[in-house]
Design a protein around this motif. Structure first.
Motif, PDB file in Angstrom:
ATOM      1  N   PRO A 188       0.817  -1.229   0.000  1.00 49.08           N
ATOM      2  CA  PRO A 188       0.000   0.000   0.000  1.00 49.08           C
ATOM      3  C   PRO A 188       0.847   1.273   0.000  1.00 49.08           C
ATOM      4  O   PRO A 188       0.458   2.279  -0.607  1.00 49.08           O
ATOM      5  CB  PRO A 188      -0.831  -0.115   1.287  1.00 49.08           C
ATOM      6  CG  PRO A 188      -0.149  -1.137   2.120  1.00 49.08           C
ATOM      7  CD  PRO A 188       0.509  -2.073   1.159  1.00 49.08           C
ATOM      8  N   ILE A 189       2.001   1.225   0.667  1.00 48.11           N
ATOM      9  CA  ILE A 189       2.895   2.388   0.648  1.00 48.11           C
ATOM     10  C   ILE A 189       3.364   2.659  -0.780  1.00 48.11           C
ATOM     11  O   ILE A 189       3.366   3.794  -1.254  1.00 48.11           O
ATOM     12  CB  ILE A 189       4.101   2.155   1.567  1.00 48.11           C
ATOM     13  CG1 ILE A 189       3.665   1.982   3.023  1.00 48.11           C
ATOM     14  CG2 ILE A 189       5.100   3.297   1.439  1.00 48.11           C
ATOM     15  CD1 ILE A 189       3.013   3.201   3.617  1.00 48.11           C
ATOM     16  N   GLY A 190       3.748   1.590  -1.485  1.00 53.34           N
ATOM     17  CA  GLY A 190       4.202   1.742  -2.856  1.00 53.34           C
ATOM     18  C   GLY A 190       3.106   2.234  -3.783  1.00 53.34           C
ATOM     19  O   GLY A 190       3.346   3.078  -4.649  1.00 53.34           O
ATOM     20  N   ILE A 191       1.903   1.706  -3.604  1.00 54.36           N
ATOM     21  CA  ILE A 191       0.777   2.146  -4.444  1.00 54.36           C
ATOM     22  C   ILE A 191       0.527   3.642  -4.240  1.00 54.36           C
ATOM     23  O   ILE A 191       0.359   4.403  -5.202  1.00 54.36           O
ATOM     24  CB  ILE A 191      -0.481   1.329  -4.124  1.00 54.36           C
ATOM     25  CG1 ILE A 191      -0.286  -0.121  -4.579  1.00 54.36           C
ATOM     26  CG2 ILE A 191      -1.703   1.948  -4.793  1.00 54.36           C
ATOM     27  CD1 ILE A 191      -1.427  -1.041  -4.178  1.00 54.36           C
ATOM     28  N   GLY A 192       0.507   4.065  -2.971  1.00 52.91           N
ATOM     29  CA  GLY A 192       0.282   5.480  -2.681  1.00 52.91           C
ATOM     30  C   GLY A 192       1.373   6.361  -3.278  1.00 52.91           C
ATOM     31  O   GLY A 192       1.098   7.402  -3.879  1.00 52.91           O
ATOM     32  N   ALA A 193       2.636   5.936  -3.123  1.00 58.52           N
ATOM     33  CA  ALA A 193       3.755   6.716  -3.665  1.00 58.52           C
ATOM     34  C   ALA A 193       3.679   6.797  -5.187  1.00 58.52           C
ATOM     35  O   ALA A 193       3.927   7.860  -5.779  1.00 58.52           O
ATOM     36  CB  ALA A 193       5.078   6.096  -3.230  1.00 58.52           C
ATOM     37  N   GLY A 194       3.332   5.681  -5.821  1.00 58.59           N
ATOM     38  CA  GLY A 194       3.239   5.673  -7.278  1.00 58.59           C
ATOM     39  C   GLY A 194       2.143   6.596  -7.787  1.00 58.59           C
ATOM     40  O   GLY A 194       2.335   7.314  -8.781  1.00 58.59           O
ATOM     41  N   LEU A 195       0.993   6.600  -7.118  1.00 55.93           N
ATOM     42  CA  LEU A 195      -0.107   7.458  -7.544  1.00 55.93           C
ATOM     43  C   LEU A 195       0.236   8.931  -7.353  1.00 55.93           C
ATOM     44  O   LEU A 195      -0.097   9.772  -8.198  1.00 55.93           O
ATOM     45  CB  LEU A 195      -1.382   7.093  -6.772  1.00 55.93           C
ATOM     46  CG  LEU A 195      -1.978   5.721  -7.091  1.00 55.93           C
ATOM     47  CD1 LEU A 195      -3.185   5.435  -6.204  1.00 55.93           C
ATOM     48  CD2 LEU A 195      -2.365   5.615  -8.569  1.00 55.93           C
ATOM     49  N   VAL A 196       0.898   9.246  -6.238  1.00 56.52           N
ATOM     50  CA  VAL A 196       1.313  10.638  -6.008  1.00 56.52           C
ATOM     51  C   VAL A 196       2.320  11.077  -7.065  1.00 56.52           C
ATOM     52  O   VAL A 196       2.230  12.180  -7.624  1.00 56.52           O
ATOM     53  CB  VAL A 196       1.896  10.808  -4.594  1.00 56.52           C
ATOM     54  CG1 VAL A 196       2.512  12.187  -4.426  1.00 56.52           C
ATOM     55  CG2 VAL A 196       0.820  10.594  -3.543  1.00 56.52           C
ATOM     56  N   SER A 197       3.290  10.220  -7.361  1.00 52.75           N
ATOM     57  CA  SER A 197       4.283  10.551  -8.385  1.00 52.75           C
ATOM     58  C   SER A 197       3.623  10.732  -9.752  1.00 52.75           C
ATOM     59  O   SER A 197       3.988  11.642 -10.516  1.00 52.75           O
ATOM     60  CB  SER A 197       5.341   9.448  -8.468  1.00 52.75           C
ATOM     61  OG  SER A 197       6.168   9.461  -7.328  1.00 52.75           O
ATOM     62  N   ALA A 245       6.979   2.615  -8.799  1.00 51.33           N
ATOM     63  CA  ALA A 245       7.384   2.859 -10.182  1.00 51.33           C
ATOM     64  C   ALA A 245       6.418   2.192 -11.154  1.00 51.33           C
ATOM     65  O   ALA A 245       6.025   2.783 -12.175  1.00 51.33           O
ATOM     66  CB  ALA A 245       8.799   2.358 -10.407  1.00 51.33           C
ATOM     67  N   VAL A 246       6.028   0.954 -10.849  1.00 49.57           N
ATOM     68  CA  VAL A 246       5.110   0.219 -11.730  1.00 49.57           C
ATOM     69  C   VAL A 246       3.717   0.847 -11.700  1.00 49.57           C
ATOM     70  O   VAL A 246       3.095   1.077 -12.761  1.00 49.57           O
ATOM     71  CB  VAL A 246       5.049  -1.261 -11.320  1.00 49.57           C
ATOM     72  CG1 VAL A 246       3.977  -1.994 -12.122  1.00 49.57           C
ATOM     73  CG2 VAL A 246       6.409  -1.920 -11.510  1.00 49.57           C
ATOM     74  N   VAL A 247       3.217   1.140 -10.497  1.00 50.79           N
ATOM     75  CA  VAL A 247       1.870   1.706 -10.376  1.00 50.79           C
ATOM     76  C   VAL A 247       1.799   3.080 -11.033  1.00 50.79           C
ATOM     77  O   VAL A 247       0.833   3.400 -11.733  1.00 50.79           O
ATOM     78  CB  VAL A 247       1.467   1.785  -8.887  1.00 50.79           C
ATOM     79  CG1 VAL A 247       0.199   2.622  -8.701  1.00 50.79           C
ATOM     80  CG2 VAL A 247       1.260   0.396  -8.319  1.00 50.79           C
ATOM     81  N   GLY A 248       2.828   3.909 -10.810  1.00 50.94           N
ATOM     82  CA  GLY A 248       2.833   5.231 -11.425  1.00 50.94           C
ATOM     83  C   GLY A 248       2.829   5.149 -12.943  1.00 50.94           C
ATOM     84  O   GLY A 248       2.118   5.904 -13.622  1.00 50.94           O
ATOM     85  N   GLY A 249       3.622   4.223 -13.487  1.00 56.04           N
ATOM     86  CA  GLY A 249       3.642   4.047 -14.934  1.00 56.04           C
ATOM     87  C   GLY A 249       2.299   3.585 -15.472  1.00 56.04           C
ATOM     88  O   GLY A 249       1.824   4.082 -16.501  1.00 56.04           O
ATOM     89  N   ALA A 273      -0.648   4.024 -14.078  1.00 51.72           N
ATOM     90  CA  ALA A 273      -1.637   5.087 -13.905  1.00 51.72           C
ATOM     91  C   ALA A 273      -1.537   6.111 -15.029  1.00 51.72           C
ATOM     92  O   ALA A 273      -2.553   6.556 -15.591  1.00 51.72           O
ATOM     93  CB  ALA A 273      -1.442   5.765 -12.551  1.00 51.72           C
ATOM     94  N   LEU A 274      -0.308   6.501 -15.379  1.00 50.94           N
ATOM     95  CA  LEU A 274      -0.129   7.467 -16.459  1.00 50.94           C
ATOM     96  C   LEU A 274      -0.489   6.861 -17.813  1.00 50.94           C
ATOM     97  O   LEU A 274      -1.005   7.558 -18.697  1.00 50.94           O
ATOM     98  CB  LEU A 274       1.305   7.972 -16.473  1.00 50.94           C
ATOM     99  CG  LEU A 274       1.671   8.936 -15.338  1.00 50.94           C
ATOM    100  CD1 LEU A 274       3.165   9.207 -15.325  1.00 50.94           C
ATOM    101  CD2 LEU A 274       0.895  10.242 -15.482  1.00 50.94           C
ATOM    102  N   ALA A 275      -0.212   5.565 -17.986  1.00 48.01           N
ATOM    103  CA  ALA A 275      -0.563   4.911 -19.244  1.00 48.01           C
ATOM    104  C   ALA A 275      -2.074   4.907 -19.452  1.00 48.01           C
ATOM    105  O   ALA A 275      -2.566   5.089 -20.579  1.00 48.01           O
ATOM    106  CB  ALA A 275      -0.023   3.483 -19.252  1.00 48.01           C
TER     107      ALA A 275
END
Length: 321
Positions: A6-15, A56-60, A62-64
């Motif tokens: 969950p920490i990674g998901i949150g960080a990815g979405l914020v990024s 990194a994966v979640v942020g990518g 989300a932007l895709a």
């Protein structure tokens, strides 16, 4: 669910959100865009490096979905994955026989930052089409447009703007990677400082002035210079970018050396103030001196030869659970 997910998901979405703001085109949006890797670095340094990878994966992704696949791929390659990898290296440690922990040396981390800066430029240049001819044309057109907007930049009268634009386009990887190196250093420092203030940084704060890249960095730099002059295509672009990145990394090491060798000496404050003043007003000449000293320091360990002692090895007991 693992605590880091969950920490990674949150960080990815914020990024991803910070990255997406750049489409607004304002100065504030650009500033937020530049801060995009920080949440991933904080998550990786403060919780677990896997949190940074998830981010990194979640942020990518989300932007895709929100923008286009190319935006997601560009974020992952140029922002998310570099932030995760550098955080992973920063937290590497191995137990010593006496029960202490030997952490990943800052000098090797700086060498990796230079390498990642070069890879980041190539990733940004190659995506989405991986067409070298098209990349050349884009850079050349951008340079020519700059000269058209500012004719004074083209230099003396009689200089062929097209030829000058081509030359500068060839040097673009060198200059861009220098900037990327400084930015990545600032990212890692800022992310680590935020985590340290929160009390979650597992690694003790290192002795930054003692940063010393290994001799292999000198060989990598010289090899990059050679390849950049002999090989074309994106391999040559990467070599040129790596050349520029190591130029800046060695210059930063030279600056760190000034902080290091001046410790405890009279007039240190005046010396450091004068050094930074020269950096601002010498049009880069002082950076050349720091570059040369940085290279010689890595190759011949000048600080150990000329000054008492040497760069200390930062070894601390591992944090208690």
């Amino acid at each position: 669910m693992h605590h880091f997910i969950p920490i990674g998901i949150g960080a990815g979405l914020v990024s991803a959100l910070l990255t997406a703001t750049v489409i607004q085109g304002s100065a504030i949006a650009l500033l937020l865009y530049l801060l995009a890797p920080i949440p991933i670095l904080v998550a990786a340094l403060g919780w677990d490096h896997r949190a940074g990878l998830v981010g990194a994966v979640v942020g990518g992704l989300a932007l895709a979905v929100a923008l286009e696949p190319v935006s997601g791929l560009g974020f992952a390659l140029a922002s998310g994955l570099p932030a995760w990898w550098l955080a992973y290296l920063a937290l590497l440690g191995r137990p010593a026989p006496d029960g202490t922990t030997e952490w990943y040396p800052l000098g090797r981390l700086l060498a990796w930052i230079a390498s990642v800066a070069a890879l980041t430029f190539v990733a940004a240049a190659a995506v989405p089409d991986f067409d070298y001819a098209l990349y050349q044309e884009r850079v050349r057109e951008a340079t020519a447009a700059l000269f058209a907007a500012e004719p004074s930049l083209s230099g003396a009268e009689g200089v062929d703007p097209d030829a000058l634009a081509t030359t500068i386009a060839e040097l673009a990887p060198v200059f861009a990677a220098q900037g990327f190196t400084v930015i990545l250093v600032l990212y890692v420092w800022l992310g680590a400082k935020i985590v340290q203030i929160s009390g979650r940084l597992a690694r003790p704060w290192p002795d930054i002035p003692s940063t010393l890249m290994p001799r292999e960095a000198v060989f990598a730099f010289l090899g990059a210079v050679l390849v950049a002059n002999l090989v074309g295509g994106f391999v040559g672009v990467f070599a040129a970018a790596l050349t520029g990145a190591f130029v800046m990394a060695f210059a930063l090491q030279g600056l760190a050396a000034i902080h290091d060798v001046s410790r405890g000496r009279p007039g240190r404050g005046f010396l450091l103030f004068g050094t930074y003043l020269l950096i601002l007003f010498s049009q880069g000449l002082i950076l050349i001196a720091m570059l040369l000293f940085g290279i010689a320091d890595s190759a011949f360990r000048l600080r150990r030869r000329w000054f008492s002692g040497g760069p200390p090895t930062i070894v601390r007991k591992p944090p208690k659970e």
